[in-house]
Scaffold this active site. Structure first.
Site, mmCIF file in Angstrom:
data_model
loop_
_atom_site.group_PDB
_atom_site.id
_atom_site.type_symbol
_atom_site.label_atom_id
_atom_site.label_comp_id
_atom_site.label_asym_id
_atom_site.label_seq_id
_atom_site.Cartn_x
_atom_site.Cartn_y
_atom_site.Cartn_z
ATOM 1 N N LYS A 145 42.194 42.890 45.075
ATOM 2 C CA LYS A 145 42.197 41.596 44.404
ATOM 3 C C LYS A 145 41.697 41.718 42.969
ATOM 4 O O LYS A 145 42.230 41.087 42.058
ATOM 5 C CB LYS A 145 41.323 40.615 45.186
ATOM 6 C CG LYS A 145 41.298 39.209 44.634
ATOM 7 C CD LYS A 145 40.475 38.298 45.526
ATOM 8 C CE LYS A 145 40.466 36.874 45.002
ATOM 9 N NZ LYS A 145 39.665 35.973 45.883
ATOM 10 N N ARG A 149 38.862 42.825 53.154
ATOM 11 C CA ARG A 149 39.667 41.628 53.317
ATOM 12 C C ARG A 149 40.777 41.909 54.333
ATOM 13 O O ARG A 149 41.296 43.030 54.383
ATOM 14 C CB ARG A 149 40.274 41.195 51.984
ATOM 15 C CG ARG A 149 39.229 40.801 50.945
ATOM 16 C CD ARG A 149 39.883 40.449 49.606
ATOM 17 N NE ARG A 149 38.869 40.041 48.616
ATOM 18 C CZ ARG A 149 38.235 40.875 47.811
ATOM 19 N NH1 ARG A 149 38.496 42.188 47.868
ATOM 20 N NH2 ARG A 149 37.337 40.425 46.951
ATOM 21 N N HIS A 177 33.240 42.970 45.244
ATOM 22 C CA HIS A 177 33.078 41.905 44.263
ATOM 23 C C HIS A 177 32.775 42.530 42.912
ATOM 24 O O HIS A 177 32.003 43.494 42.825
ATOM 25 C CB HIS A 177 31.919 40.976 44.653
ATOM 26 C CG HIS A 177 32.250 40.098 45.811
ATOM 27 N ND1 HIS A 177 31.293 39.443 46.550
ATOM 28 C CD2 HIS A 177 33.442 39.766 46.369
ATOM 29 C CE1 HIS A 177 31.870 38.747 47.517
ATOM 30 N NE2 HIS A 177 33.167 38.923 47.423
ATOM 31 N N ARG A 179 33.398 38.979 56.514
ATOM 32 C CA ARG A 179 32.774 39.354 55.238
ATOM 33 C C ARG A 179 31.527 38.505 54.984
ATOM 34 O O ARG A 179 30.495 39.014 54.546
ATOM 35 C CB ARG A 179 33.778 39.177 54.097
ATOM 36 C CG ARG A 179 34.906 40.196 54.125
ATOM 37 C CD ARG A 179 36.051 39.818 53.196
ATOM 38 N NE ARG A 179 35.666 39.609 51.822
ATOM 39 C CZ ARG A 179 35.484 40.574 50.915
ATOM 40 N NH1 ARG A 179 35.624 41.839 51.292
ATOM 41 N NH2 ARG A 179 35.164 40.280 49.677
ATOM 42 N N TYR A 214 30.245 50.617 34.660
ATOM 43 C CA TYR A 214 29.268 51.687 34.844
ATOM 44 C C TYR A 214 28.977 51.913 36.320
ATOM 45 O O TYR A 214 28.811 53.048 36.766
ATOM 46 C CB TYR A 214 27.981 51.325 34.097
ATOM 47 C CG TYR A 214 26.881 52.354 34.249
ATOM 48 C CD1 TYR A 214 26.913 53.551 33.536
ATOM 49 C CD2 TYR A 214 25.815 52.128 35.116
ATOM 50 C CE1 TYR A 214 25.917 54.506 33.687
ATOM 51 C CE2 TYR A 214 24.807 53.074 35.272
ATOM 52 C CZ TYR A 214 24.864 54.253 34.548
ATOM 53 O OH TYR A 214 23.875 55.190 34.696
ATOM 54 N N HIS A 252 38.604 36.755 57.690
ATOM 55 C CA HIS A 252 37.872 36.797 56.426
ATOM 56 C C HIS A 252 36.396 36.450 56.627
ATOM 57 O O HIS A 252 35.530 36.894 55.864
ATOM 58 C CB HIS A 252 38.508 35.803 55.437
ATOM 59 C CG HIS A 252 38.130 36.054 54.014
ATOM 60 N ND1 HIS A 252 38.949 36.724 53.126
ATOM 61 C CD2 HIS A 252 37.012 35.738 53.309
ATOM 62 C CE1 HIS A 252 38.354 36.791 51.956
ATOM 63 N NE2 HIS A 252 37.185 36.205 52.039
#
Length: 402
Positions: free
Chosen positions: A268, A241, A356, A333, A366, A330
């Site tokens: 974020k 970002r 994400h 991305r 995990y 941005h």
């Protein structure tokens, strides 16, 4: 016996605090350090209480008696003099408490819980859009029409996202003041009802992969500083970002291992993020280090090197290149996500590269440290594909499903 000026003046300190009584609850408290304080002893709702009336000689015996009599009048009206005094102090403080002072207190209270990018943006909007207009106004006197006018000025310059944030933060500031008891209400509620309707915009626009050679060619020729050019290329090569890039300190980069580790506090999702750096990104960062390596931040501000590069720098550079409405920082991305998914890369690798979170919290935990090796290969292939495009070479399918 009633006190006299002579008795008060000649009273000497003792080993312990003591009091000299006057009449009707008034007494002089003499401290061990020699201080002389006027006190009124009284009872309210069956409880013994004491009210401070000032210090001698600043408050004379006659003045102390006047203050005692005023307090006793309140008692006759079933009003607690101590509570009344606190209310008067609060009212006086509210009269001199400016909006800027209240807003900075609100900011200091919230800043530890915010991501650095959010804190930086909030302070920027406060100092550039709110304080110059109403910062010196007593917070308790600010009225709704003033706030509507303030937001209208921001909307007139078509900064609709700024206007939205300012409305949101004004409401939070007054809620904070209301909870502290220093403002009578929140005049910033429902400002969104009269907000100007922003034109529909394409969120995070981006060019196609095939248009990258032209964009990068224009970037090389652009009349902007080299740090902005490096920032744009790094966004393309890493898919971080823009806020994560411009706030990055040098100590997060390990160029020997070609790894950038962003701590949870700056992310974020509040989860550490490891970014594998393609060879091309390492070269760019080494070049940048020669320019800004003496500063803590990799991308320091042009005027104040202790602060980060402006959040508008990248988008402004792209706009001057002719990409306004076509490409944002941005947006790289989205470009990378589209391109890598088209190539058939594992979706989990791509999502982890974009930082994400997984909707399954157990699976997300995990997988936290997983896929670094796979992502390193994937991002190097992405960087090489861009080079191949720019060299006008034949690009083969470099992706593999997994």
């Amino acid at each position: 016996m009633a006190l006299t000026d002579t008795a008060i003046r000649t009273a000497k300190p003792r080993d312990k605090l003591y009091r000299l009584a006057d009449a009707q609850g008034l007494c002089l408290e003499v401290t061990t350090a020699g201080g002389k304080l006027w006190r009124l002893r009284y009872r309210f709702e069956g409880k013994a209480k004491m009210l401070g009336l000032g210090a001698y000689p600043a408050v004379t015996l006659a003045q102390a008696r006047e203050r005692r009599d005023a307090a006793r009048k309140l008692l006759a009206q079933d009003i607690d003099p101590s509570a009344h005094k606190q209310q008067e102090k609060a009212a006086a403080a509210a009269q001199v408490l400016t909006l800027e002072v209240l807003a900075r207190e609100w900011y200091d209270y919230n800043q530890p819980r915010w991501a650095p990018a959010t804190a930086s943006k909030a302070l920027q909007y406060l100092e550039s859009d709110i304080f110059p207009v109403i910062g010196k106004r007593p917070a308790a006197e600010v009225q709704r029409p003033e706030l509507v006018d303030l937001v209208r000025k921001i909307e007139r310059r078509e900064a609709f996202n700024v206007a939205r944030k300012v409305r949101q933060w004004l409401s939070q500031i007054f809620r904070f003041g209301l909870a502290k008891g220093v403002v009578p209400g929140n005049p910033a509620t429902d400002l969104d009802v009269v907000a100007a309707h922003a034109p529909r915009t394409r969120h995070h626009p981006h060019v196609s992969e095939g248009e990258l050679p032209e964009l990068l060619e224009k970037l090389d020729a652009a009349q902007c500083d080299i740090t902005s050019k490096i920032a744009i290329r790094l966004l393309l090569l890493t898919a971080v970002r823009p806020g994560e890039l411009r706030l990055a300190p040098w100590d997060e980069f390990d160029l020997e291992s070609a790894t950038w580790t962003i701590p949870a506090a700056r992310m974020k999702a509040r989860r550490p993020h490891i970014v594998p750096l393609p060879r091309q990104a390492v070269v760019l960062l080494r070049t940048l280090h020669e320019l800004t390596g003496t500063y803590p931040l990799a991308f320091p501000g042009r005027n104040d090197r202790s602060r980060p590069m402006s959040e508008n720098t990248v988008n402004k550079a792209l706009s001057t290149m002719g990409y306004e409405g076509r490409q944002t920082g941005h947006g790289f991305r989205h470009l990378l996500s589209t391109s890598l998914n088209t190539r058939g890369y594992n979706r989990d690798w791509i999502e982890r590269q974009l930082a994400h979170g997984d909707q399954d919290s157990i699976r997300d935990t995990y997988n936290h440290a997983h896929y670094l090796d796979q992502r390193r290969v994937m991002m190097q292939a992405w960087a090489d594909a861009i080079d191949a495009l720019c060299a006008n070479a034949n690009v083969i399918c470099i992706g593999r499903s997994a």
